[in-house]
Design a protein around this motif. Structure first.
Motif, PDB file in Angstrom:
ATOM      1  N   VAL A  67       0.802  -1.257  -0.125  1.00 55.06           N
ATOM      2  CA  VAL A  67       0.222   0.018  -0.041  1.00 55.06           C
ATOM      3  C   VAL A  67       0.769   1.067  -0.136  1.00 55.06           C
ATOM      4  N   PRO A  68       0.805   2.228  -1.013  1.00 55.73           N
ATOM      5  CA  PRO A  68       0.331   2.103  -2.346  1.00 55.73           C
ATOM      6  C   PRO A  68       1.468   1.161  -3.195  1.00 55.73           C
ATOM      7  N   PRO A  69       1.105   0.429  -4.152  1.00 51.13           N
ATOM      8  CA  PRO A  69      -0.266   0.791  -5.215  1.00 51.13           C
ATOM      9  C   PRO A  69      -1.311  -0.148  -4.915  1.00 51.13           C
ATOM     10  N   GLY A  70      -1.300  -1.264  -3.996  1.00 51.31           N
ATOM     11  CA  GLY A  70      -2.378  -1.832  -3.922  1.00 51.31           C
ATOM     12  C   GLY A  70      -3.492  -1.391  -3.235  1.00 51.31           C
ATOM     13  N   ILE A  71      -4.701  -1.033  -3.462  1.00 54.63           N
ATOM     14  CA  ILE A  71      -6.066  -0.421  -2.984  1.00 54.63           C
ATOM     15  C   ILE A  71      -6.863  -1.420  -2.324  1.00 54.63           C
ATOM     16  N   LEU A  72      -7.422  -1.272  -1.145  1.00 52.78           N
ATOM     17  CA  LEU A  72      -8.251  -2.097  -0.867  1.00 52.78           C
ATOM     18  C   LEU A  72      -9.698  -1.479  -1.107  1.00 52.78           C
ATOM     19  N   ALA A  73     -10.562  -1.951  -2.301  1.00 54.35           N
ATOM     20  CA  ALA A  73     -11.389  -1.177  -2.794  1.00 54.35           C
ATOM     21  C   ALA A  73     -12.875  -1.520  -2.235  1.00 54.35           C
ATOM     22  N   GLY A  74     -12.790  -2.531  -1.333  1.00 53.73           N
ATOM     23  CA  GLY A  74     -13.953  -2.991  -0.564  1.00 53.73           C
ATOM     24  C   GLY A  74     -13.926  -3.983  -0.127  1.00 53.73           C
ATOM     25  N   GLY A  75     -15.226  -4.478   0.634  1.00 55.77           N
ATOM     26  CA  GLY A  75     -15.446  -5.975   0.891  1.00 55.77           C
ATOM     27  C   GLY A  75     -15.110  -6.025   2.341  1.00 55.77           C
ATOM     28  N   ALA A  76     -15.048  -7.399   2.844  1.00 55.82           N
ATOM     29  CA  ALA A  76     -14.670  -7.664   4.316  1.00 55.82           C
ATOM     30  C   ALA A  76     -14.088  -8.992   4.348  1.00 55.82           C
ATOM     31  N   VAL A  77     -13.210  -9.230   5.269  1.00 58.24           N
ATOM     32  CA  VAL A  77     -12.509 -10.321   5.747  1.00 58.24           C
ATOM     33  C   VAL A  77     -13.059 -10.741   7.061  1.00 58.24           C
ATOM     34  N   SER A  78     -13.991 -11.369   7.485  1.00 62.03           N
ATOM     35  CA  SER A  78     -14.266 -11.853   8.846  1.00 62.03           C
ATOM     36  C   SER A  78     -13.624 -12.611   9.220  1.00 62.03           C
ATOM     37  N   PHE A  79     -13.165 -12.856  10.409  1.00 64.03           N
ATOM     38  CA  PHE A  79     -12.219 -13.858  10.908  1.00 64.03           C
ATOM     39  C   PHE A  79     -12.613 -14.217  12.279  1.00 64.03           C
ATOM     40  N   ARG A  80     -13.197 -15.462  12.713  1.00 64.82           N
ATOM     41  CA  ARG A  80     -13.634 -15.841  14.038  1.00 64.82           C
ATOM     42  C   ARG A  80     -12.618 -16.769  14.594  1.00 64.82           C
ATOM     43  N   PRO A  81     -11.761 -15.998  15.594  1.00 61.53           N
ATOM     44  CA  PRO A  81     -10.824 -16.759  16.331  1.00 61.53           C
ATOM     45  C   PRO A  81     -11.395 -17.902  16.895  1.00 61.53           C
ATOM     46  N   HIS A  82     -10.623 -18.781  17.281  1.00 61.18           N
ATOM     47  CA  HIS A  82     -10.981 -19.912  18.223  1.00 61.18           C
ATOM     48  C   HIS A  82     -11.339 -19.463  19.473  1.00 61.18           C
ATOM     49  N   GLY A  83     -12.410 -20.093  20.138  1.00 61.50           N
ATOM     50  CA  GLY A  83     -12.325 -19.969  21.668  1.00 61.50           C
ATOM     51  C   GLY A  83     -12.637 -21.323  22.184  1.00 61.50           C
TER      52      GLY A  83
END
Lengths: 413, 308
Positions: A67-83
């Motif tokens: 970053v730059p030149p990579g741009i996060l243009a949108g979306g989501a990465v949801s992560f659920r850690p172990h419990g």
């Protein structure tokens, strides 16, 4: 896509991820609306040819984009850690494969929006990564032991102090060493009494932890290996070190970015076996990025096929390999030579990957697809289910209702 | 896992891996360094000249009150080499050439250490910032560096020293102001190249902090060319410093090779060659020695020759 009952078992889910690169000719849509889930404990293969965005997708889990030149243009990465496992309260039961932990505990976090501080806590501890070329992924100026130590210093400070027999509320230079937050002059303080003894105890504990982690990957004589520099090891050994480092903290998710591409075939088999064995024992989920179809077929539970920044087909390995629904997947499979392939006849998909600079609204595979019709040139197919857990982005299975829907029965060329 | 008792903690300090590994590396470089005959010549010369600087008060008695001021023997002006008490002869003003040569090595050592030491630190910091931060910070810093690099070293140092006024300290300041840009340039290029390596990403992947990544992954891999440049500059700085002294930008009458050469040059036409030749020879040997070692170091530290 997965049905609702399974959703809680996802360790991570990517939704509409978009990564763009600014180039001189325009915006390159390297990853353009990718969505998929990684179920708890599974190996998901991400296949596609060079430049289709599979590495960028994998790296976005750790927010490792230039970053730059990579741009996060949108979306989501949801992560659920172990419990702790809800069924057995951490005692170990069938539901969590006797590990006592499963991805049902904590609330999911969005890896793309959390603070860098939180990200650092997840990196290496909850999500780890193995790189393509182990020769380049190890610092040439540090010994294997020193490099392996970093991950423990970063994430296992409490355990380290405990093993060294030091009180958990140790403060000052010793603590800063154990937590890897060095301050100017700490090195000198730790060289002389009274702190020298504590430093030495920490080193013993650290060496023990590193040796144990290395021993897990079945390297011969791990204690001796610690004093070696990366350039003194073979490629297979280096990759074992990388794996040992990646799995040192029992991560919930392992991103393996073509971990065997730089290795020869005999070593490859052993490394794969090793990853498989360690993964099954710890119930780690693996995102396995590769361009090798036969390899993916062998080790993955589910497969996602990527093409030009999109996922075109996703499903269980059996479904996708037995009944590929996307022309690109079919083309890929036809291109894998088998023992019966006649000499001089290698199947290939005609044409080349399209430029991803401001792509027009059409099927990305149009122009290379043998079944394409006018519909494919006017509409952009989206990923739709064909059967339970098997989805494809193609008008063959999901006609738009117009007259000239493409079909596998009609080769249009 | 075995219990950590005091007895096996004793063993641990014996098994201090980091130290042993560092020694192994050091001796590896040393061995490659000494396998090159020209480098050995350079090393011997440097050792001799360092010994000269260190033992100067024992070789010739220090002048009082200021040892760095040439002693004046007005009873023995323009004596040729071999004169008792003045082995290498005297200058027009009765300065002992031998004293100048010996104590001049101290002056030169000071000059090169101050200049190279300070510029290395400044250049490394500025170059690292430019390389790590990038963007407009990099742009601004590098344009400043470009301005400095566009003027020839000697001319620029001369101009600064002239503005500051004639003194040895000002020569040090002038040289430092001119030379730091080289290190900034080298360091920036190194940092930009190294930070793209997979092992930097790998360090980020295990959750390392930015400072740690810089200190452990980037800096140790970037210092090799800086070290080589520093060694070469140890010689070059003395050469430029002597030039500035020669044209009178240093205090007159101090024990400095450039000053001594300039003091003796009036006599060359009349056949009194010694007052300029001996300090001139020292400047030559000093610059040569560090250049030989610098070249040898470049080869010895090159990772491609590692293990050869």
């Amino acid at each position: 896509m997965l049905d609702a009952t399974q959703a809680s078992e996802n360790v991570a889910s990517v939704r509409d991820l978009k990564v763009h690169f600014q180039s001189k000719r325009g915006v390159v849509h390297a990853v353009d609306g990718v969505s998929f889930d990684i179920q708890d404990g599974e190996t998901l293969g991400l296949v596609g040819e060079t430049g289709c965005g599979k590495s960028v997708t994998g790296r976005s889990f750790l927010r490792l984009l230039p970053v730059p030149p990579g741009i996060l243009a949108g979306g989501a990465v949801s992560f659920r850690p172990h419990g702790p496992c809800t069924a057995c309260e951490g005692a170990g039961c069938e539901a969590c494969a006797k590990t006592g932990r499963r991805a049902s505990g904590d609330q999911p976090v969005d890896l793309l929006s959390i603070s860098l501080q939180d990200m650092r806590r997840i990196r290496g501890d909850r999500i780890a990564m193995i790189f393509q070329d182990p020769g380049k992924a190890l610092n040439p100026t540090l010994t294997i032991g020193a490099q392996m130590s970093e991950v423990f210093l970063q994430h296992r400070t409490a355990e380290l102090l405990d093993r060294a027999g030091l009180p958990p509320d140790t403060a000052g230079a010793v603590r800063r060493f154990a937590a890897q937050e060095p301050r100017f002059g700490d090195g000198l303080i730790l060289k002389f009494p009274p702190k020298r003894g504590q430093r030495a105890k920490l080193q013993v504990a650290l060496n023990q932890m590193v040796t144990e982690a290395l021993a897990e990957t079945q390297v011969p004589n791990p204690a001796k290996l610690m004093d070696r520099f990366p350039h003194e090891l073979s490629g297979g050994m280096r990759q074992r070190v990388m794996i040992a480092q990646a799995l040192a903290c029992n991560p919930d998710l392992l991103i393996a970015d073509e971990p065997t591409t730089a290795l020869d075939v005999t070593v490859e088999a052993r490394i794969l076996e090793l990853i498989r064995a360690l993964q099954q024992r710890r119930k780690t989920s693996v995102l396995y990025i590769s361009h090798d179809l036969s390899l993916v077929r062998r080790i993955c539970d589910r497969v996602a096929v990527m093409y030009a920044g999109r996922i075109v087909e996703i499903g269980t390995t059996e479904d996708v390999f037995a009944n590929p629904r996307h022309p690109y997947t079919r083309g890929l499979m036809a291109a894998v030579p088998t023992a019966g392939t006649a000499r001089g006849k290698l199947a290939a998909i005609r044409g080349t990957v399209p430029e991803l600079v401001d792509p027009p609204l059409e099927c990305r595979f149009a122009g290379r697809c043998p079944y394409e019709t006018a519909t494919c040139r006017q509409n952009d197919p989206s990923l739709q289910p064909v059967s339970g857990g098997h989805s494809v982005a193609c008008f063959i299975d999901h006609p738009t209702g117009s007259q000239d829907a493409p079909s596998f029965d009609r080769v249009t060329e | 896992m075995s219990e950590i008792t005091d007895s096996n903690f004793e063993k641990a300090s014996v098994r201090d891996t980091a130290f042993r590994v560092r020694m192994r590396r050091f001796f590896g470089v040393l061995q490659r360094l000494t396998s090159n005959p020209t480098t050995v010549v350079g090393l011997v010369l440097i050792a001799l000249m360092l010994a000269m600087a260190i033992f100067a008060p024992w070789i010739t008695e220090a002048n009082t009150p200021d040892a760095y001021q040439m002693p004046r023997d007005w009873g023995a002006v323009r004596k040729p080499p071999g004169t008792p008490g003045h082995w290498l002869g005297t200058t027009n003003e009765g300065g002992d050439v031998f004293y100048g040569v010996i104590w001049g090595s101290r002056t030169s050592l000071q000059l090169s250490l101050y200049v190279v030491g300070s510029t290395m630190v400044i250049g490394t910091i500025i170059g690292s910032v430019a390389g790590l931060v990038g963007g407009w910070v990099d742009e601004v810093l590098m344009r400043i560096v470009d301005v400095f690099l566009s003027i020839p070293e000697l001319i620029f140092a001369l101009a600064i020293a002239a503005v500051l006024g004639p003194s040895f300290t000002n020569i040090i300041i002038a040289l430092a102001m001119v030379i730091w840009v080289k290190y900034a340039r080298i360091m920036r290029a190194q940092v930009i190249q190294i930070k793209q390596n997979d092992y930097v990403d790998a360090a980020r992947v295990i959750g390392d902090s930015k400072l740690n990544i810089y200190l452990k992954d980037i800096l140790p891999n970037a210092v090799t060319p800086v070290t080589v440049q520093a060694t070469l500059d140890m010689g070059n700085v003395v050469l430029i410093g002597a030039t500035l002294s020669f044209i009178g930008l240093s205090e007159a009458g101090i024990a400095e090779w450039g000053v001594l050469v300039s003091e003796g040059q009036a006599g060359i036409a009349s056949g009194r060659w010694w007052a300029s030749t001996f300090p001139g020879l020292m400047i030559f040997l000093w610059a040569l020695a560090f250049n030989l070692v610098g070249d040898g170091l470049r080869d010895a530290l090159d990772p491609r020759t590692e293990g050869r």
